[in-house]
Design a protein around this motif. Structure first.
Motif: not given
Lengths: 191, 757
Positions: B585-589, B372-377, B40-44, B99-111
């Protein structure tokens, strides 16, 4: 589902196809007579007219009439926002070419937020929605580009041609012909 | 004898068989348990809500201070030397090096990368990256909030591939130095720990391996019994047989408890790196990695925010252990041990833009079930501009305090009944809600007035009445009666009055709206027909119930602020109603797109009609009830309308530029009088706010569409002006409705007739 390769070729070929179609069978059609310029608005209604003073024919001639202001065309902005907005449109085009239409739309929305009168952004937005198959949205955005491009025949013609293509695609042949004639009427003014 | 031997052999065989069966049973049972847990899901993981990203461009009017605030809001640390790692910035004269960090979350990637911002006289003159000039830079979104479950665990998952070697080494060195050698249980480690404990006569060292710790946190209750220890060892061995060392280490680094943030538990190195250093895990320095590894033993005891000295000693212990195992060189040890403890200590509320976030949560609840909102990231990207939102909150708070200062009767006995306000700022072309402030102080009242308060709009509704008139054929120069009127409703007689209790005889439509005259407006509405007015309101998207009384012309009915601003976007967007968006937008984990919303228009009125109303509302700002805006520093093109209700219960101002429509409301929840008109209350907040967000907007003139003609008219007659007319103005008309006769009052030869009128 349309593959990205197909989208890419559509994207590149669309303006060419439109240009070809503009020289097609429509050329032989009788010249388009534009609709009466007066919109279907009533002039003053009874309650308002009641209070308007009776207008008499003045003896003074037209000489005394102050000249009317012509309808303004929208000047091209030279703000930093406009430059950034154009850059976003470029990026959106690249995304559209690679088949990422939704991402392209996001960039175009940003371009519009930076410069509300960026006609190119609306034009590209119309193209994206047409590729997505939503003619209504495509028409709404191409109409806005047409409004912004008034007085700029090159871009205006391009928008008219694309509008005609959208209309044809949505089965509105008659309207498409009229718009195409408008586009062709601009040929003389092209720079 | 032989018989006894046979029995013994049989007995041994049976015992062995039973032992094998028991082992097999235990293995199968725990294997099944592990598989069940891991299938199953490893973490909530809570759902993340992010703001929109932000564009910064060359030529933008922002100061160094503003940029620094923006960076701090995004958890960037100011340093005094050249930035060495992502997440740091340096202010050097008129330059800011980030020095900007990479933003790398599901659905968005900003270098990310190193960007130099150069300023001159409050303008961002230039942006450079790798020696090249940039036209704009996209700044990462800000995390606004998370949707937690009951366990309130916060966690940002990391992958072992992205985890820096320093961090892995540090954790292994201090927690389980034989991690890559043992098979889940380390007997040598246990004996060594035992020996250390005996020598110290207390428990100094535990013998648990990383795998055992993971098992303890993941499968078992935190009780100290022999049975649990045996279970822990068995499961650890089975786990090692099923997963690779890297997989186990990755699970451990994501699972481990790393401290508290109020009621929220910080789990995993990803979240800890973000929380303590404002960095992505891959950007941690050796010293930072060692500090985090050291915290595992007692996260709250070694919390660097609260106990920097303890944390430093512990960090250096970890560094020493790493050096002992030849994981780092003596030079690295010396350098990292000397490094000061630098942690991110800026303001980090659990919920930014709380009223906006609540509105987002409400929408999410309609789309997903709570689990889903609480656990699925899920990752939710919104339309909020954090800088605009911040300015809205500041403007509202500052001006409400100012009103209370200059009008002491506005002060309330308790904050719960204090003067309240609302600001909603939307992009009228795209429908993006850029700011939404539903009250003065979320910590006092979470009631979102922007969405739920039902208030009378007063004169702020008038533009819709005047639109109905324009649609029916009236023009800006149509004459309206401004004479006493009595309307019988049931058994009551209603006698509307103008704000100044004067009657002007007759006024032009433009003047009536600009000066917000009540009597001509009521007469106009009655001439159009109240039913028609209501159908116009519906067309503009008003959903509140509006009863057909003539008083609706003066806004004597209740609507919600969000409805009103939504309706105004029709004027600001040339006749197209823009659907207001909070969620983009909404992306899953895993980064799969779940929902996406683009700008959407619906044609409500013609561009010409919209332009005429905008032109009238520009008149309100230039000549009418909002003319004080220029004294408040508003010099850019804008249109707007004030609104005041009976006994000054509500003060409204709704105004827009070509790219921002903003509504402000001020009032008391209990309907007490504010003694503030639209112009003396809400409009001042509007001006304060719009000036503060100038770097983020680009107001341009409202250009007329093709079918608009301008004529110069005589202000006395409303007809085409002659050169004898002393008071003239240029007036906009929809083509075909413009006057065609010359002024009858000031034409040559018509003077006698003038006096007969």
């Amino acid at each position: 589902m349309m593959k990205s390769g197909h989208i890419k070729s559509l994207w590149i070929l669309a303006p060419i196809l439109i240009s070809i179609s503009s020289c097609g069978p429509y050329i032989s059609l009788p010249p388009y007579s534009p609709p009466p310029s007066t919109p279907p608005y009533r002039t003053e209604t009874a309650p308002a007219k009641k209070n308007v003073p009776e207008l008499t024919s003045p003896k003074s001639t037209n000489k005394s009439v102050i000249a009317n202001q012509p309808s303004q065309s929208i000047p091209v902005s030279k703000t930093p926002q406009h430059l950034a907005s154009l850059e976003l449109v470029k990026k959106a085009r690249d995304f559209a070419l690679s088949g990422k239409i939704d991402t392209a739309i996001e960039y175009l929305e940003r371009a519009i937020e930076l410069d509300s009168y960026n006609g190119d952004a609306f034009y590209e937005m119309a193209r994206c929605w047409e590729i997505k198959g939503d003619h209504d949205k495509a028409l709404a955005f191409i109409d806005r580009s047409i409004r912004i491009f008034q007085g700029r025949p090159n871009q205006l013609r391009k928008s008219y041609l694309f509008k005609a293509a959208i209309l044809r695609a949505s089965g509105k042949e008659e309207e498409a012909k009229k718009i195409l004639d408008l586009a062709n009427s601009l040929k003389g003014a092209l720079k | 004898m032989a018989k006894k031997k046979k029995i013994f052999v049989k007995f041994v065989l049976v015992i062995s068989l039973l032992a094998v069966l028991a082992c097999f049973g235990i293995y199968s049972y725990f294997s099944w348990k592990i598989e069940q847990r891991f299938s199953g899901r490893l973490w909530s993981i809570p759902s993340y809500v992010f703001s929109d990203s932000l564009l910064v461009f060359a030529g933008q009017k922002i100061s160094i201070k503003t940029l620094c605030t923006m960076l701090r809001n995004r958890l960037y640390m100011k340093v005094s030397t050249e930035p060495e790692r992502p997440g740091e910035f340096l202010v050097e004269g008129n330059k800011v090096k980030v020095w900007f960090r990479n933003f790398d979350f599901p659905g968005r990637s900003i270098s990310g990368g190193k960007v130099i911002f150069e300023f001159s006289s409050g303008i961002l003159k230039n942006l450079r990256k790798d020696g090249k000039n940039l036209i704009y830079w996209e700044m990462e979104p800000i995390e606004l909030a998370r949707y937690y479950g009951k366990d309130k665990e916060s966690r940002i998952l990391i992958s072992i591939k992205k985890t820096p070697k320093y961090l892995k080494d540090a954790v292994i060195a201090i927690e389980d130095r034989r991690f890559y050698e043992h098979k889940g249980v380390d007997l040598i480690g246990v004996l060594r720990a035992l020996w250390v404990d005996i020598k110290a006569r207390r428990i100094v060292q535990g013998g648990s391996t990383i795998t055992q710790q993971l098992v303890k946190n993941y499968f078992l209750r935190p009780e100290r019994t022999i049975k649990r220890k045996i279970q822990e060892a068995i499961i650890a061995v089975i786990l090692e047989s099923k997963y690779t060392k890297d997989q186990i280490l990755e699970m451990y680094l994501n699972e481990i408890y790393m401290g508290q943030r109020g009621a929220i538990a910080i789990h995993g190195m990803g979240e800890a790196a973000r929380y303590y250093f404002g960095k992505n895990v891959e950007d941690l320095s050796l010293a930072e990695a060692a500090l985090l590894a050291g915290m595992i033993k007692a996260p709250n005891y070694y919390n660097p925010l609260l106990h920097p000295k303890r944390a430093k000693i512990r960090r250096n212990t970890v560094l020493k252990a790493m050096a002992d195992m030849h994981m780092i060189s003596p030079d690295e040890l010396t350098k990292a041990s000397r490094a000061p403890i630098r942690v991110f200590s800026g303001f980090r509320p659990l919920k930014r833009a709380p009223y906006f976030v609540d509105a987002v949560f409400e929408q999410l609840k309609q789309l997903y079930d709570p689990e889903t909102l609480e656990k699925e990231g899920l990752v939710v990207y919104t339309t909020l501009n954090p800088e605009i939102e911040h300015n809205a909150e500041v403007s509202l708070r500052t001006l409400l305090q100012h009103f209370e200062k200059i009008k002491p009767f506005l002060r309330a006995k308790s904050p719960k009944v204090a003067l309240q306000g609302v600001i909603i700022a939307v992009q009228p072309k795209t429908g993006a809600v850029r700011a939404l402030v539903g009250g003065r102080d979320y910590s006092v009242s979470m009631y979102n007035r922007a969405l739920f308060a039902k208030r009378q709009p007063g004169s702020a509704i008038k533009p819709f009445i005047y639109y109905a008139a324009i649609h029916e054929g009236w023009t800006p120069v149509s004459w309206l009666d401004d004479e006493p009127i009595a309307v019988t409703i049931g058994k009551k007689v209603w006698k509307p009055k103008n704000y100044d209790h004067r009657f002007r005889g007759r006024v032009m439509l433009r003047d009536a709206l600009e000066k917000s005259l009540n009597v001509p407006t009521v007469r106009l509405a009655m001439a159009i027909g109240i039913d028609k007015i209501i159908s116009v309101m519906k067309k503009f998207g008003f959903q509140s119930v509006i009863k057909p009384y003539p008083s609706i012309a003066l806004g004597a009915f209740e609507i919600r602020p969000f409805e009103l601003i939504s309706a105004y976007t029709v004027f600001a967007n040339e006749g197209q109603r823009t659907y207001l968006l909070t969620i983009k937008e909404v992306y899953d984990s895993k980064g799969h797109l779940e929902k996406q919303k683009h700008m959407e228009w619906q044609k409500v009125i013609t561009p010409e009609e919209a332009y005429l109303i905008t032109s009238l509302l520009e008149g309100v700002v230039k000549e009418g009830t909002a003319r004080n805006l220029k004294n408040l520093g508003i010099s850019f093109p804008c249109a707007g309308k004030t609104g005041t209700t009976s006994d000054y219960r509500d003060s409204w101002f709704v105004g827009y530029t070509t790219d921002m429509a903003t509504l402000v409301w001020v009032g008391f929840d209990n309907n007490r009088s504010t003694k503030l008109s639209g112009a003396s209350g809400a409009m001042k907040i509007w001006a304060h706010f719009m000036k503060s967000i100038k770097p983020w907007i680009n107001p341009q003139p409202f250009y007329p569409p093709q079918n608009i003609v301008y004529k110069t008219i005589c202000k006395d007659s409303g007809a085409l002006a002659t050169d004898l007319c002393p008071r003239t103005r240029k007036e906009a008309f929809i083509k075909g409705t413009e006057p065609t006769h010359l002024c009858p009052i000031h034409s040559r030869g018509n003077y006698d007739e003038v006096w007969t009128h």
